[in-house]
Design a protein around this motif. Structure first.
Motif: not given
Length: 914
Positions: A598-618
């Motif tokens: 969420y913090a990366e999303l707020r920073a506008g770094r969408h690729a990083r946000a997606g990588a963390h969210a996919r790992e978080g989902l698992r």
């Protein structure tokens, strides 16, 4: 209850079998070896293959009984099947034995020019001569026109010399979604509703093994499945495990069987470990008079293997079957031996655990020692081992209800931290008996609330945690504070500001200055007093710079987000994640990944946000934290809306809402709705985007989450302005201005100027766009900067200033390409073409004869837009659209909107694949 005909989670395997069948239909031959551990469905796959094969006859047989040692008994069974199916089995064929090629000739004769499928289940159990002949024929099956051999063996036999060289298809555990689907079918035959906690317990116990899952469901009554009666303990008992996966255990020599029991017992307290300590097991075996030869590779093949340092079972189900399938006396003997050979302070907890598991009755002294060892302040002590120790201590305690329930509750809390919520609920259920002290009840309510916070309605979690805080307050202030902070988290997820305030506004924070500052800062922030919030929250962030507690780092990351210090939020959550991973805090890691994404999303770094969210989902799935799963899906939907993947947005939104709706997770639901609207906006569907966002940002019962809705206002203003509804946006913009002044988002000043530019008249808009771009330079975020450039470029083009517009649009195009925002790239290229610039890409095929404006209209119409909707998108009148559309029809030679859509699709496909 009959096994289901449908094979869940075996799509790839069924396709491989179908490919073999297809080869047979075309006159080719082939073979395929299916290898799997017991219960994974290799027999079911062969039955399905035999049932589906319609091109010719099928010979389907399996191994003869193990006690039959007759030469060629396996081939005799095959010939019997051939006689039943084809009436063509030659009499006396096996009386003098078979040469290697004789089976090939036999199969060719049986086929008689037709496709023939030969299915042999448990081929590894055939006698040596039959197995050798079968393997020889399978390796040369390509020479058999229209004949295919489909063989199944247990997993460890796939490398046998008889089957060497054959293509192998390995069946593994069912994926989670497939196991859930299978469970739904199995339980649906017994009850209309399966309790969610029972469902999770069944899925965990089965470990993706379909046969075990079926056996467990068969074992339960409808009232147990629906949660109205307690489940048997253990859920997967020794008999069930042995029937499902233990067929090879009965044939083990006694010494080997006991040595494997020692290995299983050694790993019982650390089931997540890679295996059992081989040196420890050998010492215990020597104490029992068992030599190392008992671990001979031939004896334990298919059960376990040793690499000298670790004894590894081939599956955790086999390990569980070895341990649970032994008699209680043998289990106690194994644990007693292990306790005897463990010595030293480092092994104190394992030694006490083995002594507890070897006990055959209550022992208050041992229970007290074990509980004290489990409570040791060692951050590296595994939570699962602590949980088992507390549970054993509780079982050894019979006369003191307070001590027993306290220890069982501690076991539940450690199971929760280890990512085993189903086990935690079992332990809580066992703890709730008798009249106990309020402090003990309060700890149980704290664990109950924490479990609901991870997987349950936010309101339930909030209620349980406030009850826990009230019970614990007079006796355990530290845990009472933890309960109130958990209640704050539940109320925050539900979007309930008064409940957030109520959670923080009571009780004593004790001596923890950081908690005192956090509470004061959050209360001021929730009450819209940013100046008062800034000091305490800043102190929380600064103290965390030298902290190594991941829970406090998570809290400090939240404080940083509230302050608008996105860089600090990313750094704090990233450090907390590293510590949480190192300490194997399974339940905390998904939350840290969620906050970091969420913090990366707020920073506008969408690729990083997606990588963390996919790992978080698992990680959230592994830990059983479905509420975290909903938030991760919502974040991934936001990422996909930037990447312009409409299918991914829809999929993630559906997954998020499936949990967020029933559990009252307003924050996740608001993010998901915003993602859908932003995807609409990226595709030029401003009317639809405005309709989605309007209820979220305006006053009313459907208003979005208080911490998210303001972030969505710029999207709503853009959608409303492009949809021709600017009056709807004035009130949200004024509220956004107040919020932006609080400093909660570094991009807010730029976005506010952009919103005002969209709503302003021609004389003010240009200065506002310039101001917005200047403020963008002070904050990160290519995507939002590019959106402002695109809107500015559109405004300049409408003012008939194409040269200036092209510069803005080219900058936007590069930034959108860098952000992988595909539909935003398409929008920008279309705008560039409308200015007469073809640098963004030439139209493909027949469309190249259209003017830029005609091309844009053709694309909009091909997407299904009406003339009025096209006019709103392109900021022209409907009459202008009608005029251009008639010319498009004439130039392209089409007579309807349907024909135009087909032509555009063909042209785009041709352009994409020249």
């Amino acid at each position: 209850m009959r096994s289901p005909l449908r094979l869940y989670g075996r799509r790839g395997e069924l396709e491989a079998v179908a490919a073999l069948s297809d080869r047979l239909r075309t006159g080719c031959g082939g073979a395929l070896l299916i290898a799997a551990e017991p219960g994974f469905g290799r027999a079911a796959l062969l039955r399905r293959a035999a049932r589906d094969f319609e091109a010719g006859p099928v010979l389907h047989t399996r191994a003869v009984p193990a006690e039959s040692r007759l030469p060629y008994s396996g081939l005799h069974a095959l010939l019997c099947a051939a006689g039943d199916v084809l009436s063509a089995a030659p009499a006396g064929l096996l009386s003098s034995g078979l040469a290697p090629g004789d089976l090939l000739e036999l199969l060719r004769g049986l086929a008689a020019g037709r496709p023939l499928l030969v299915c042999v289940d448990d081929a590894h159990l055939w006698d040596d001569r039959s197995r050798a002949a079968l393997g020889f024929a399978a390796r040369r099956a390509q020479a058999l026109r229209g004949v295919g051999l489909l063989l199944s063996v247990t997993g460890h036999r796939a490398q046998d010399p008889d089957f060497a060289g054959l293509p192998v298809l390995h069946l593994g555990p069912l994926p989670e979604h497939a196991a859930r689907d299978l469970l739904h079918e199995l339980s649906g035959k017994k009850t209309e509703r399966t309790d969610p906690a029972v469902r999770e317990a069944l899925l965990h116990e089965a470990e993706g093994n379909p046969a075990l899952l079926e056996a467990l469901v068969r074992r339960l009554s409808p009232t147990q499945l629906s949660g109205h009666a307690p489940l048997p303990r253990p859920l997967a008992d020794g008999d069930t495990l042995l029937r499902t996966v233990g067929d090879r255990l009965a044939a083990l020599p006694p010494d080997t069987a006991f040595l494997l029991l020692l290995a299983a017992a050694a790993q019982e307290q650390t089931p997540e470990a890679a295996g059992a300590d081989a040196a420890l097991v050998r010492r215990a075996a020597r104490a029992a008079g068992i030599g190392p030869a008992a671990l001979d590779a031939d004896e334990v093949a298919g059960v376990a293997r040793s690499d000298g340092e670790v004894i590894r079972f081939h599956s955790s189900l086999l390990r569980r079957a070895v341990h649970a399938g032994a008699t209680p006396a043998r289990r106690r003997a194994a644990h007693r031996l292990l306790a005897t050979v463990l010595a030293g302070d480092r092994d104190r907890l394992p030694r006490l655990l083995h002594r507890a598991l070897a006990a055959d009755g209550p022992s208050p002294r041992l229970a007290a020692d074990l509980a004290a060892a489990a409570a040791a302040p060692d951050p590296w002590l595994p939570s699962l081992q602590r949980s088992l120790a507390f549970a054993c201590a509780a079982e050894l305690t019979t006369t003191d209800d307070n001590a027993r329930m306290s220890r069982m509750t501690a076991a539940a809390e450690q199971a929760r931290l280890a990512g085993r919520p189903h086990r935690a609920r079992e332990l809580l259920a066992a703890a709730r008996a008798g009249a106990v002290h309020d402090a003990v009840r309060g700890r149980a309510e704290l664990v109950t609330g924490a479990l609901a916070l991870g997987d349950g309605p936010a309101g339930d979690a909030y209620g349980a945690l406030l009850v826990a805080a009230g019970l614990l307050g007079p006796y355990d202030p530290e845990r009472a504070v933890a309960a109130r902070l958990g209640a704050l988290e539940a109320a925050w997820a539900a979007g309930d500001v008064p409940a957030c305030v109520a959670a923080l506004d009571g009780g004593d924070t004790g001596r923890d200055i950081a908690v005192h500052d956090y509470r004061a800062g959050m209360l001021a922030a929730l009450d819209a007093r940013p100046e008062e919030a800034r000091g305490p929250l800043r102190r929380v962030v600064e103290r965390a710079a030298t902290d190594d507690d991941p829970v406090r780092l998570l809290r400090a990351g939240t404080a940083a987000l509230v302050l608008g210090d996105i860089a600090a939020a990313c750094a704090l959550n990233g450090r907390g994640l590293a510590i949480g991973r190192g300490r194997e805090l399974v339940a905390l890691v998904p939350r840290l990944l969620e906050h970091l994404a969420y913090a990366e999303l707020r920073a506008g770094r969408h690729a990083r946000a997606g990588a963390h969210a996919r790992e978080g989902l698992r990680a959230a799935h592994r830990a059983g934290r479905r509420n975290c799963v909903a938030h991760q899906h919502a974040i991934l939907a936001m990422v996909a809306s930037v990447e312009s993947d409409a299918a991914a947005v829809a999929r993630h939104v559906t997954e998020a809402m499936a949990i967020a709706g029933p559990h009252g997770l307003v924050q996740a639901a608001t993010l998901a709705e915003w993602a859908s609207a932003r995807a609409d906006l990226g595709r030029g569907r401003a009317v639809e985007a405005a309709a989605r966002l309007g209820p979220l940002v305006r006053a009313g019962s459907r208003r979005g989450h208080f911490a998210v809705r303001m972030l969505a206002v710029p999207c709503f203003v853009e959608a409303a302005a492009l949809a021709g509804q600017p009056d709807d946006a004035h009130s949200p913009v004024e509220e956004f201005a107040v919020w932006a002044a609080r400093g909660g988002d570094p991009q807010a000043p730029a976005l506010l100027a952009r919103c005002r530019a969209l709503l302003a008249g021609p004389e003010q808009a240009e200065a506002l766009y310039a101001h917005a771009l200047a403020r963008h330079e002070l904050a990160d975020g290519d995507f939002e900067w590019a959106r402002t450039q695109l809107l500015y470029g559109k405004w300049l083009r409408r003012r008939r200033r194409p040269r200036e517009a092209r510069g803005r649009l080219r900058d936007a195009l590069v930034a959108f390409e860098r952000s992988e925002a595909r539909t935003w790239v398409d929008q920008t290229r279309a705008e560039l073409r409308a200015t007469g610039d073809v640098a963004g890409g030439e139209p493909a095929g027949a469309l190249s004869c259209l003017t830029p404006q005609q091309l844009r209209i053709a694309h909009c119409v091909a997407e299904g837009a009406t003339n009025r909707e096209v006019a709103l998108r392109l900021s022209v009148s409907p009459r202008t659209v009608d005029h251009h559309l008639r010319n498009v029809f004439s130039v392209l030679g089409v007579r309807s909107r349907v024909e135009l859509s087909r032509l555009v699709d063909r042209a785009e496909i041709k352009g994409a694949h020249p």
